[in-house]
Design an enzyme around this catalytic site. Structure first.
Site, mmCIF file in Angstrom:
data_model
loop_
_atom_site.group_PDB
_atom_site.id
_atom_site.type_symbol
_atom_site.label_atom_id
_atom_site.label_comp_id
_atom_site.label_asym_id
_atom_site.label_seq_id
_atom_site.Cartn_x
_atom_site.Cartn_y
_atom_site.Cartn_z
ATOM 1 N N SER A 93 38.388 42.450 31.940
ATOM 2 C CA SER A 93 38.824 43.165 30.747
ATOM 3 C C SER A 93 40.306 43.454 30.864
ATOM 4 O O SER A 93 40.795 43.811 31.947
ATOM 5 C CB SER A 93 38.040 44.470 30.584
ATOM 6 O OG SER A 93 38.412 45.143 29.387
ATOM 7 N N HIS A 107 43.779 43.094 23.370
ATOM 8 C CA HIS A 107 42.633 43.362 24.249
ATOM 9 C C HIS A 107 41.819 42.087 24.379
ATOM 10 O O HIS A 107 41.679 41.310 23.426
ATOM 11 C CB HIS A 107 41.773 44.482 23.645
ATOM 12 C CG HIS A 107 40.365 44.493 24.139
ATOM 13 N ND1 HIS A 107 39.324 43.921 23.426
ATOM 14 C CD2 HIS A 107 39.808 44.992 25.271
ATOM 15 C CE1 HIS A 107 38.193 44.084 24.100
ATOM 16 N NE2 HIS A 107 38.459 44.715 25.216
ATOM 17 N N ASN A 109 38.103 40.709 26.634
ATOM 18 C CA ASN A 109 37.037 41.015 27.577
ATOM 19 C C ASN A 109 36.049 39.864 27.579
ATOM 20 O O ASN A 109 35.690 39.331 26.525
ATOM 21 C CB ASN A 109 36.328 42.318 27.177
ATOM 22 C CG ASN A 109 35.108 42.607 28.029
ATOM 23 O OD1 ASN A 109 34.005 42.173 27.724
ATOM 24 N ND2 ASN A 109 35.322 43.338 29.104
ATOM 25 N N ARG A 261 34.442 53.356 38.076
ATOM 26 C CA ARG A 261 35.691 53.987 38.504
ATOM 27 C C ARG A 261 36.494 54.403 37.280
ATOM 28 O O ARG A 261 36.934 53.571 36.490
ATOM 29 C CB ARG A 261 36.484 53.013 39.359
ATOM 30 C CG ARG A 261 37.767 53.600 39.938
ATOM 31 C CD ARG A 261 38.372 52.622 40.926
ATOM 32 N NE ARG A 261 39.554 53.163 41.563
ATOM 33 C CZ ARG A 261 40.802 52.923 41.142
ATOM 34 N NH1 ARG A 261 41.002 52.154 40.067
ATOM 35 N NH2 ARG A 261 41.833 53.441 41.787
#
Length: 305
Positions: A93, A107, A109, A261
């Site tokens: 991503s 963007h 992904n 995370r």
């Protein structure tokens, strides 16, 4: 045919490396810092971050491969029968936030999931896409962006681009604002039709097309002069990016719900942003052009039709 998880992982790791290498070369003023991390519940990944480059104010390209004993709610919303299944999820991503307001944010992904329940065959699927979020858009850039997306989809059927383009328009829509996040691109999920090889090939086609779609725009617009007005508007519009990612984005929700995370999950957020109460563009201004002509679904291959 059973899915080849190792082949998917190898492709994703290579994709991350290719993107960071080529983008840093085009940027010319910064390099990606690698941050390797482990997930306590299983798996880990590597986040690569570029800050204060010649073009990118901040960019992140993350690879993750995580696993667990129960799919989070964001992953079972469309597949309630998989609640409680063990899973593996891997993907790449990225989000790039340029400093120059004439260079769009973007963007991309691509991801793969596999879920297993005792006594049942594994269930797997691919997802992904890419989209463009300009602040001061150029029609030629948007048309070529969508032509590149169409070329990536063409080998898989005449209707694939149109379906994934519509899905992107519908997904990246801020319902509380009544506007799209940008000018769209491609979005797909739950892809397993035609078997593993075909689905994996389509994912690769989308991932491989990203640099062809974005780097020419980045290079064309990087030196466009701008001033405080354009910069203020860019920071204001970045607020829409934050609103979408925190309120609607399924990838963000999956990462947080699965104990991922946090720093890597939220690396998509811009380094600087502002909100302003009840702001509206001046009639006839370049800012109004964005709202009037670009923040709603259109046929970008035939924009005058």
């Amino acid at each position: 045919m059973q899915p080849d998880k190792n082949a998917v992982r190898e492709y994703l790791v290579g994709l991350q490396a290719r993107i960071t290498e080529q983008v840093s070369a085009v940027d010319g003023g910064g390099s990606f810092h690698a941050d390797v991390w482990q997930r306590p519940g299983g798996g880990g990944g590597e986040s690569r971050i570029l800050r204060q480059g010649a073009v990118l104010e901040q960019g992140g390209v993350g690879f993750s491969h995580v696993m667990g004993t129960g799919l989070p709610p964001s992953a079972t919303q469309q597949r309630p029968e998989l609640a409680g299944a063990s899973f593996e999820a891997m993907g790449v991503s990225l989000v790039f936030h340029p400093k120059n307001p004439y260079v769009p944010t973007t963007h991309m992904n691509v991801r793969f999931f596999i879920a297993e329940k005792e006594g049942q065959d594994p269930v797997w699927w691919f997802g992904g896409g890419f989209d463009l979020t300009p602040y001061y858009p150029f029609l030629d850039d948007v048309i070529e962006w969508h032509r590149t997306a169409q070329r990536a989809c063409a080998p898989f059927g005449d209707d694939v681009y149109a379906r994934y383009k519509q899905w992107c328009d519908e997904y990246f829509y801020l319902k509380h604002r009544g506007e799209t996040r940008g000018v769209g691109g491609l979005f797909f999920d739950d892809l397993s039709d035609g078997g593993f090889e075909r689905s994996f090939a389509l994912q690769r086609a989308v991932g491989d097309a990203f640099l062809d779609a974005y780097l020419p725009i980045m290079e064309r617009r990087r030196n466009t002069p701008y001033g405080e007005r354009e910069r203020d508007f860019q920071l204001y519009r970045r607020g829409r990016y934050v609103e979408f990612n925190l309120v609607f984005d399924r990838g963000t929700h999956f990462g947080l719900q699965s104990g991922g995370r946090t720093e890597s999950i939220l690396m998509s957020l811009p380094p600087l942003v502002r909100w302003e109460y009840d702001w509206h563009p001046e009639p006839g201004s370049p800012e109004e052009v964005l709202y009037r002509d670009f923040l709603h679904p259109r046929d970008w291959l035939n924009p005058t039709a």
